[in-house]
Design a protein around this motif. Structure first.
Motif, short mmCIF file in Angstrom:
data_model
loop_
_atom_site.label_atom_id
_atom_site.label_comp_id
_atom_site.label_asym_id
_atom_site.label_seq_id
_atom_site.Cartn_x
_atom_site.Cartn_y
_atom_site.Cartn_z
N ILE A 50 0.85 -1.20 0.00
CA ILE A 50 0.00 0.00 0.00
C ILE A 50 0.88 1.24 0.00
CG2 ILE A 50 -1.75 1.29 1.30
CD1 ILE A 50 -2.53 -1.36 2.65
N ARG A 51 0.63 2.13 -0.95
CA ARG A 51 1.36 3.41 -0.94
C ARG A 51 0.49 4.48 -0.29
NH1 ARG A 51 5.58 5.78 -3.26
NH2 ARG A 51 5.97 4.18 -4.82
N GLU A 92 -2.99 5.88 -1.57
CA GLU A 92 -2.93 6.27 -2.99
C GLU A 92 -3.10 5.08 -3.91
OE1 GLU A 92 0.57 8.71 -3.51
OE2 GLU A 92 -0.60 10.43 -2.81
N ALA A 93 -2.54 3.95 -3.53
CA ALA A 93 -2.62 2.78 -4.41
C ALA A 93 -2.31 1.51 -3.63
CB ALA A 93 -1.64 2.92 -5.57
N ILE A 94 -2.86 0.42 -4.11
CA ILE A 94 -2.54 -0.90 -3.54
C ILE A 94 -2.14 -1.82 -4.69
CG2 ILE A 94 -3.41 -2.90 -2.24
CD1 ILE A 94 -5.40 -1.18 -0.87
N ALA A 95 -1.02 -2.50 -4.51
CA ALA A 95 -0.59 -3.50 -5.50
C ALA A 95 -0.69 -4.88 -4.88
CB ALA A 95 0.85 -3.23 -5.94
N ILE A 96 -1.16 -5.82 -5.66
CA ILE A 96 -1.33 -7.20 -5.18
C ILE A 96 -0.68 -8.14 -6.19
CG2 ILE A 96 -3.02 -8.98 -4.56
CD1 ILE A 96 -5.06 -6.56 -4.32
N ARG A 131 -6.02 3.59 -6.36
CA ARG A 131 -5.84 2.70 -7.49
C ARG A 131 -5.45 1.31 -7.03
NH1 ARG A 131 -3.02 7.15 -11.12
NH2 ARG A 131 -4.91 7.98 -12.02
N LEU A 132 -5.88 0.36 -7.81
CA LEU A 132 -5.61 -1.04 -7.49
C LEU A 132 -4.80 -1.62 -8.64
CD1 LEU A 132 -6.56 -2.89 -5.23
CD2 LEU A 132 -8.53 -3.48 -6.63
N SER A 146 -10.62 2.45 -9.12
CA SER A 146 -11.30 2.39 -7.82
C SER A 146 -11.63 0.95 -7.51
CB SER A 146 -12.60 3.21 -7.89
OG SER A 146 -13.44 2.87 -6.81
N VAL A 147 -11.57 0.62 -6.23
CA VAL A 147 -11.94 -0.74 -5.83
C VAL A 147 -13.44 -0.98 -6.07
CG1 VAL A 147 -12.33 -0.18 -3.40
CG2 VAL A 147 -11.65 -2.47 -4.03
N LYS A 148 -14.20 0.13 -6.12
CA LYS A 148 -15.65 0.01 -6.37
C LYS A 148 -15.92 -0.65 -7.72
CE LYS A 148 -16.88 4.46 -4.84
NZ LYS A 148 -15.54 4.84 -4.57
N ASP A 149 -14.98 -0.49 -8.65
CA ASP A 149 -15.17 -1.13 -9.95
C ASP A 149 -15.25 -2.65 -9.80
OD1 ASP A 149 -15.12 1.32 -11.19
OD2 ASP A 149 -13.00 1.21 -11.73
N LEU A 150 -14.53 -3.15 -8.82
CA LEU A 150 -14.49 -4.61 -8.63
C LEU A 150 -15.58 -5.11 -7.68
CD1 LEU A 150 -10.70 -5.51 -8.37
CD2 LEU A 150 -12.25 -5.76 -10.30
N LEU A 151 -16.30 -4.17 -7.08
CA LEU A 151 -17.38 -4.58 -6.18
C LEU A 151 -18.55 -3.62 -6.30
CD1 LEU A 151 -17.98 -6.81 -4.06
CD2 LEU A 151 -17.31 -5.17 -2.31
N PRO A 152 -19.20 -3.63 -7.46
CA PRO A 152 -20.36 -2.74 -7.60
C PRO A 152 -21.45 -3.13 -6.61
CG PRO A 152 -20.12 -4.15 -9.54
CD PRO A 152 -18.96 -4.45 -8.64
#
Ligand code: THU
Length: 161
Positions: A50-51, A92-96, A131-132, A146-152
């Motif tokens: 996480i940044r 600001e962003a999360i990378a997985i 950002r993800l 947005s994480v919302k894109d992945l969990l509408p």
């Protein structure tokens, strides 16, 4: 009756060379985090980084347990470890990223439903989208705004009041 639809766009990078320097660094921290994974049961090694707006990068990996449900995913381990830094700083962003025992999991990993829900609430607390980045170990990266894109239609804390 109305038919409604939800759509979203995302970016696909072919390799880390196409990422900005800051995203490349975040992706490399997520990769490094997989080394802290304790996954003797699934042999699936997940790392999250996480940044924060102050420039700090927090990383964590999935931690399993012989009592399987006790384990925790990398994303939630990273987010829940933020307590003393958040919300004074924005995410600001999360990378997985992830790899399996044979290292054959080459497509970008996709966060589980629990992690999507937790990320969605952190995004609300954040007051702005983060950002993800889902980083495949062949170099492919998916970027979501947005994480919302992945969990509408996610479960919203407002429902409770
Ligand atoms: N896992 C994560 O760390 N993040 C996810 O989003 C999905 C799954 C972990 C949990 C478990 O340790 C292993 O991957 C296999 O499910």
């Amino acid at each position: 009756m109305q038919i409604k639809s939800i759509q979203f766009k995302y970016l696909e990078y072919e390799n880390h060379g196409q990422l900005s320097e800051s995203f490349r660094e975040l992706a490399s921290f997520a990769k490094k985090a997989t080394e802290m994974s304790y996954a003797p049961y699934s042999n699936f090694y997940v790392g999250a980084a996480i940044r924060l707006s102050n420039g700090q990068i927090i990383k964590a990996a999935n931690q399993e347990n012989a009592s399987y449900p006790c384990g925790i995913c990398a994303e939630r381990a990273a987010l829940f470890s933020l307590a003393d830094l958040f919300p004074n700083n924005k995410i600001e962003a999360i990378a997985i990223t992830a790899s399996n025992k044979a290292n054959t999991m080459i497509s970008p990993p996709s966060p589980c439903g629990l992690c999507r829900q937790v990320m969605a609430e952190f995004e609300i607390l954040n007051g702005q989208n983060f950002r993800l980045l889902l980083c495949g170990n062949n170099g492919t990266v998916f970027q979501f705004e947005s994480v919302k894109d992945l969990l509408p239609l996610s479960f919203d804390p407002k429902f409770l009041s």
